[in-house]
Motif scaffolding. Structure first.
Motif, PDB file in Angstrom:
ATOM      1  N   GLY A  36       0.792  -1.219   0.000  1.00 62.67           N
ATOM      2  CA  GLY A  36       0.000   0.000   0.000  1.00 62.67           C
ATOM      3  C   GLY A  36       0.828   1.274   0.000  1.00 62.67           C
ATOM      4  O   GLY A  36       0.310   2.353   0.280  1.00 62.67           O
ATOM      5  N   THR A  37       2.097   1.168  -0.349  1.00 61.12           N
ATOM      6  CA  THR A  37       2.955   2.355  -0.356  1.00 61.12           C
ATOM      7  C   THR A  37       2.888   3.134  -1.663  1.00 61.12           C
ATOM      8  O   THR A  37       3.380   4.254  -1.741  1.00 61.12           O
ATOM      9  N   ILE A  38       2.278   2.528  -2.691  1.00 64.50           N
ATOM     10  CA  ILE A  38       2.012   3.235  -3.947  1.00 64.50           C
ATOM     11  C   ILE A  38       0.585   2.921  -4.369  1.00 64.50           C
ATOM     12  O   ILE A  38       0.015   1.899  -3.979  1.00 64.50           O
ATOM     13  N   ALA A  39       0.025   3.823  -5.185  1.00 70.13           N
ATOM     14  CA  ALA A  39      -1.353   3.643  -5.649  1.00 70.13           C
ATOM     15  C   ALA A  39      -1.431   2.855  -6.956  1.00 70.13           C
ATOM     16  O   ALA A  39      -2.466   2.292  -7.283  1.00 70.13           O
ATOM     17  N   GLY A  40      -0.342   2.846  -7.700  1.00 67.46           N
ATOM     18  CA  GLY A  40      -0.348   2.155  -8.987  1.00 67.46           C
ATOM     19  C   GLY A  40      -0.534   3.083 -10.162  1.00 67.46           C
ATOM     20  O   GLY A  40      -0.686   2.627 -11.289  1.00 67.46           O
ATOM     21  N   THR A  41      -0.516   4.374  -9.907  1.00 66.20           N
ATOM     22  CA  THR A  41      -0.672   5.360 -10.991  1.00 66.20           C
ATOM     23  C   THR A  41       0.561   6.243 -11.118  1.00 66.20           C
ATOM     24  O   THR A  41       0.592   7.126 -11.966  1.00 66.20           O
ATOM     25  N   GLU A  42       1.573   5.985 -10.298  1.00 64.96           N
ATOM     26  CA  GLU A  42       2.750   6.840 -10.249  1.00 64.96           C
ATOM     27  C   GLU A  42       3.676   6.655 -11.444  1.00 64.96           C
ATOM     28  O   GLU A  42       3.582   5.691 -12.197  1.00 64.96           O
ATOM     29  N   SER A  43       4.587   7.605 -11.542  1.00 66.28           N
ATOM     30  CA  SER A  43       5.738   7.511 -12.434  1.00 66.28           C
ATOM     31  C   SER A  43       6.971   7.693 -11.566  1.00 66.28           C
ATOM     32  O   SER A  43       6.960   8.492 -10.624  1.00 66.28           O
ATOM     33  N   PHE A  44       8.014   6.950 -11.887  1.00 66.10           N
ATOM     34  CA  PHE A  44       9.228   7.007 -11.093  1.00 66.10           C
ATOM     35  C   PHE A  44      10.429   7.295 -11.978  1.00 66.10           C
ATOM     36  O   PHE A  44      10.623   6.604 -12.988  1.00 66.10           O
ATOM     37  N   PRO A  45      11.237   8.282 -11.617  1.00 63.90           N
ATOM     38  CA  PRO A  45      12.486   8.466 -12.349  1.00 63.90           C
ATOM     39  C   PRO A  45      13.369   7.239 -12.108  1.00 63.90           C
ATOM     40  O   PRO A  45      13.356   6.663 -11.013  1.00 63.90           O
ATOM     41  N   ALA A  46      14.084   6.827 -13.124  1.00 68.99           N
ATOM     42  CA  ALA A  46      14.947   5.653 -13.003  1.00 68.99           C
ATOM     43  C   ALA A  46      16.318   5.975 -13.574  1.00 68.99           C
ATOM     44  O   ALA A  46      16.440   6.765 -14.521  1.00 68.99           O
ATOM     45  N   LYS A  47      17.320   5.365 -12.989  1.00 69.83           N
ATOM     46  CA  LYS A  47      18.691   5.575 -13.446  1.00 69.83           C
ATOM     47  C   LYS A  47      19.418   4.238 -13.434  1.00 69.83           C
ATOM     48  O   LYS A  47      19.292   3.462 -12.491  1.00 69.83           O
ATOM     49  N   ASP A  58      32.094   4.322 -17.367  1.00 65.40           N
ATOM     50  CA  ASP A  58      31.130   4.537 -16.293  1.00 65.40           C
ATOM     51  C   ASP A  58      30.130   5.555 -16.815  1.00 65.40           C
ATOM     52  O   ASP A  58      30.412   6.748 -16.851  1.00 65.40           O
ATOM     53  N   VAL A  59      28.978   5.061 -17.266  1.00 66.54           N
ATOM     54  CA  VAL A  59      27.984   5.934 -17.890  1.00 66.54           C
ATOM     55  C   VAL A  59      26.614   5.649 -17.297  1.00 66.54           C
ATOM     56  O   VAL A  59      26.275   4.507 -17.026  1.00 66.54           O
ATOM     57  N   ALA A  60      25.857   6.726 -17.077  1.00 68.67           N
ATOM     58  CA  ALA A  60      24.514   6.598 -16.501  1.00 68.67           C
ATOM     59  C   ALA A  60      23.465   6.846 -17.573  1.00 68.67           C
ATOM     60  O   ALA A  60      23.646   7.685 -18.463  1.00 68.67           O
ATOM     61  N   PHE A  61      22.378   6.101 -17.478  1.00 73.75           N
ATOM     62  CA  PHE A  61      21.232   6.270 -18.363  1.00 73.75           C
ATOM     63  C   PHE A  61      20.042   6.603 -17.482  1.00 73.75           C
ATOM     64  O   PHE A  61      19.824   5.952 -16.462  1.00 73.75           O
ATOM     65  N   GLU A  62      19.280   7.604 -17.867  1.00 78.98           N
ATOM     66  CA  GLU A  62      18.130   8.014 -17.068  1.00 78.98           C
ATOM     67  C   GLU A  62      16.863   7.904 -17.886  1.00 78.98           C
ATOM     68  O   GLU A  62      16.870   8.098 -19.098  1.00 78.98           O
TER      69      GLU A  62
END
Length: 74
Positions: A36-47, A58-62
């Motif tokens: 129950g910590t998220i509603a299921g409609t969120e968007s999350f930044p990812a890296k 050493d390269v990051a993708f976002e």
């Protein structure tokens, strides 16, 4: 250097990373929904970071992980 072997090994590595990463994200989403910590409609930044020490790479993708389409009601 064998270009074909390099290409095959890169593809195998990326496939393993892709499949394993997707599985881990799906598990985390399911656990958060169940808790129950998220509603299921969120968007999350990812890296994601790719590191190959021997190549000094050493390269990051976002990006973004969306649980609903952009047109979904809040």
């Amino acid at each position: 250097m064998n270009d074909e072997e390099l290409n095959i090994s890169i593809r195998k590595f990326l496939k393993m990373v892709g499949v394993s990463s997707q599985r881990e994200i799906e598990r985390a989403v399911a656990a958060a929904l169940q808790a129950g910590t998220i509603a299921g409609t969120e968007s999350f930044p990812a890296k994601m970071t790719l590191e190959i020490a021997g190549l000094r790479l050493d390269v990051a993708f976002e990006g973004e992980i969306r649980l609903e389409g952009r047109d979904a009601a809040p």
